[in-house]
Scaffold this motif. Sequence first.
Motif, PDB file in Angstrom:
ATOM      1  N   ALA A 172       0.809  -1.223   0.000  1.00 50.76           N
ATOM      2  CA  ALA A 172       0.000   0.000   0.000  1.00 50.76           C
ATOM      3  C   ALA A 172       0.841   1.272   0.000  1.00 50.76           C
ATOM      4  CB  ALA A 172      -0.940   0.010   1.206  1.00 50.76           C
ATOM      5  N   ALA A 173       2.118   1.184   0.389  1.00 52.52           N
ATOM      6  CA  ALA A 173       2.988   2.366   0.434  1.00 52.52           C
ATOM      7  C   ALA A 173       4.103   2.184  -0.589  1.00 52.52           C
ATOM      8  CB  ALA A 173       3.557   2.551   1.830  1.00 52.52           C
ATOM      9  N   THR A 174       3.789   2.428  -1.854  1.00 57.66           N
ATOM     10  CA  THR A 174       4.711   2.144  -2.960  1.00 57.66           C
ATOM     11  C   THR A 174       4.846   3.363  -3.863  1.00 57.66           C
ATOM     12  OG1 THR A 174       4.117  -0.207  -2.927  1.00 57.66           O
ATOM     13  CG2 THR A 174       5.145   0.615  -4.935  1.00 57.66           C
ATOM     14  N   ASP A 175       6.049   3.560  -4.391  1.00 62.60           N
ATOM     15  CA  ASP A 175       6.309   4.576  -5.406  1.00 62.60           C
ATOM     16  C   ASP A 175       6.830   3.866  -6.650  1.00 62.60           C
ATOM     17  OD1 ASP A 175       6.532   6.973  -6.682  1.00 62.60           O
ATOM     18  OD2 ASP A 175       7.948   7.867  -5.243  1.00 62.60           O
ATOM     19  N   PHE A 176       6.887   4.581  -7.781  1.00 59.59           N
ATOM     20  CA  PHE A 176       7.142   3.933  -9.062  1.00 59.59           C
ATOM     21  C   PHE A 176       8.152   4.707  -9.899  1.00 59.59           C
ATOM     22  CE2 PHE A 176       2.885   3.396  -7.521  1.00 59.59           C
ATOM     23  CZ  PHE A 176       2.667   2.031  -7.588  1.00 59.59           C
ATOM     24  N   SER A 177       8.923   3.978 -10.689  1.00 60.29           N
ATOM     25  CA  SER A 177       9.767   4.615 -11.685  1.00 60.29           C
ATOM     26  C   SER A 177       8.887   5.183 -12.786  1.00 60.29           C
ATOM     27  CB  SER A 177      10.746   3.598 -12.276  1.00 60.29           C
ATOM     28  OG  SER A 177      11.655   3.144 -11.302  1.00 60.29           O
ATOM     29  N   GLN A 178       9.334   6.255 -13.401  1.00 61.32           N
ATOM     30  CA  GLN A 178       8.559   6.839 -14.489  1.00 61.32           C
ATOM     31  C   GLN A 178       8.461   5.844 -15.647  1.00 61.32           C
ATOM     32  OE1 GLN A 178       7.055   9.779 -14.075  1.00 61.32           O
ATOM     33  NE2 GLN A 178       5.986   9.435 -16.019  1.00 61.32           N
ATOM     34  N   GLY A 179       7.235   5.644 -16.128  1.00 62.53           N
ATOM     35  CA  GLY A 179       7.015   4.680 -17.198  1.00 62.53           C
ATOM     36  C   GLY A 179       7.122   3.242 -16.735  1.00 62.53           C
ATOM     37  N   TRP A 180       6.781   2.995 -15.472  1.00 60.51           N
ATOM     38  CA  TRP A 180       6.926   1.658 -14.886  1.00 60.51           C
ATOM     39  C   TRP A 180       6.176   0.587 -15.669  1.00 60.51           C
ATOM     40  CZ3 TRP A 180       2.555  -0.965 -13.712  1.00 60.51           C
ATOM     41  CH2 TRP A 180       1.373  -0.221 -13.554  1.00 60.51           C
ATOM     42  N   ASP A 181       5.018   0.935 -16.241  1.00 63.21           N
ATOM     43  CA  ASP A 181       4.199  -0.071 -16.930  1.00 63.21           C
ATOM     44  C   ASP A 181       4.896  -0.594 -18.181  1.00 63.21           C
ATOM     45  OD1 ASP A 181       3.876   2.577 -17.829  1.00 63.21           O
ATOM     46  OD2 ASP A 181       1.966   2.135 -18.784  1.00 63.21           O
ATOM     47  N   THR A 182       5.394   0.318 -19.017  1.00 66.23           N
ATOM     48  CA  THR A 182       6.133  -0.089 -20.218  1.00 66.23           C
ATOM     49  C   THR A 182       7.421  -0.797 -19.835  1.00 66.23           C
ATOM     50  OG1 THR A 182       5.200   1.733 -21.504  1.00 66.23           O
ATOM     51  CG2 THR A 182       7.241   0.744 -22.315  1.00 66.23           C
ATOM     52  N   LEU A 183       8.081  -0.272 -18.808  1.00 71.89           N
ATOM     53  CA  LEU A 183       9.339  -0.861 -18.359  1.00 71.89           C
ATOM     54  C   LEU A 183       9.139  -2.307 -17.899  1.00 71.89           C
ATOM     55  CD1 LEU A 183      12.339  -0.384 -17.692  1.00 71.89           C
ATOM     56  CD2 LEU A 183      11.601   0.445 -15.439  1.00 71.89           C
TER      57      LEU A 183
END
Length: 569
Positions: A172-183
Amino acid sequence: MSTINGKYGRVFNGKSFQDVDPPLSNHDTNQPPQPIPSTTITNDNKSNTIFVSIPQFRDVKRCAQTLQKLYASATNPNRVYVGLIEQIDSEESTCLQEYCALSGYKMSHHEAGINKAEKQMDYDNVMNDCPRVHDQIRSVRFHSLGAKGPVYARSFVRKLLGNEEFCMQIDAATDFSQGWDTLAIQQWKSIKNEYAVLSNPPLHTTEKQRKEKNGVMNAEVPRQCSIKVGSEGVPLFGNQADGKAIGLESPLLSTAYSPSFVFAKCHLETTVPHDPFAVQLLETEKYPHYARLWTRGYDIYTPTVNIVYKDNIILHPLHHTAGHGDDGEKKWPKNDNERRDAHVRMKILLNIHHGITSSELAMLGGGQPHIAGKIANARANLGIYGLGKRRTLDQLLEFTGISLSSSSSSEGGEQHGNDGEGCANPKWVAYDASISPKANLYDGLGKANDLDLDPEFPLRTLPDASKEYDRMSAVGSSGRSMASIQQKGRSSSISTEEVSSDVPYSIIFLLWSIGLCIWYRMYVGGSISTGGSSRRTRMKRGTTNRQQVREISRKPPRPLMERTMLKNV
């Protein structure tokens, strides 16, 4: 591509660095068997849908921020669907409410217990206007008093998973790299393994800025290496990575996995569903779940770059009320008896005999009086929550480099972890692709006497969520692609004609005739009406064991305190 000494990357196992071996050449005539090639519905990374499951326990502020970051960081947020499992107090706001407030759609203040109809109308209006809630976010929630730990919460994915192609599991406490889905999709496709799973312990969120300077991602990724055997005999993964991978040329096969980040095809969720009976567990469920994945043909890989980050602080300043628990953190209601039973269940799964007491054996019920017989029955009863048939438990122990020697006999024996050895270059273990990933270890051996039923996925109509998948899943050796099967399931659910076409019409006619005769005698002839009545009375007065009840209902057990709210179903 790599800028370090090891051309294909290096791995630090907690003690020393080791170079990653080069991949096998496609021109090698002595090349060993390879994984089943990966398939996708489309080759367009913008079209592949992703389902993200997020359980949260009384952590609505950080959960809302996670939702906001999830969509803001995605290359194509329109293909991202969320399954929220919310465990909250009755007076607390929900993750959805907080997410909508962050998006500019905030509910008015309502006094507790007053104007409930007005409050509900306000809530409905906010949910209808809030972006993505109506068509991309599904939720199930129940009171925090009914919570039984993270594994139990994740088991509710069964209620929310639709026909998405990829699934990602996070906290529930997560951050993401930009463009995580494509990556993530690109990383998964590069492995060329239909049963590949990207997973590693995420870095802390404070590391994100340092690892991603000026849009350039640092290719230093946490990697779990050591596996320890706990005091109760169950192998354990550490909470935080004890090693790391640097400059990987491609995702690297791993001997560990982290539930805080998992990315794979969604048939992972239906083939290896989270065990709803593994309650009250934190650490002792990780290796058993990994064992279930691995024996069913799934392989864990460390990605070449960081895809997600995690806030590891238990009690965060964003909590608007003080937590509860010995250290102030918010905890679910603990039940030592449930935890003990679940711990025995994990030992049964791994065939660990030592440390199981006579009282715990009695809990397993009937069957053979000998310990080995009872454990064999209990393992068979696990069904889909047990081990698969593609690989064996002994192969897993060799692959991960640990010893549970007491698993091969009823006597105690030496047990040890791997001390991080073999972390850099584990070798892929081949299996018979004609064996279904859903095939259970004891299928066909007749040892199950109280079988756990498979979970139901009401929103998913693809074959992997049905019994048909057990026959279709061997397509890797038959030439039919998984993509074509999934495409068929995407357009329509399995029809009645498809299911019934395997049953001979002569049998159907015979059964219909017998039923007609019984109906005639009961309601027209009246010759057995008295007998029928007495039989019904006996059934009503008598008792029925657990197995009979399950066979009659054919539905998975529901928790007593479960209160759900499904959106957009």
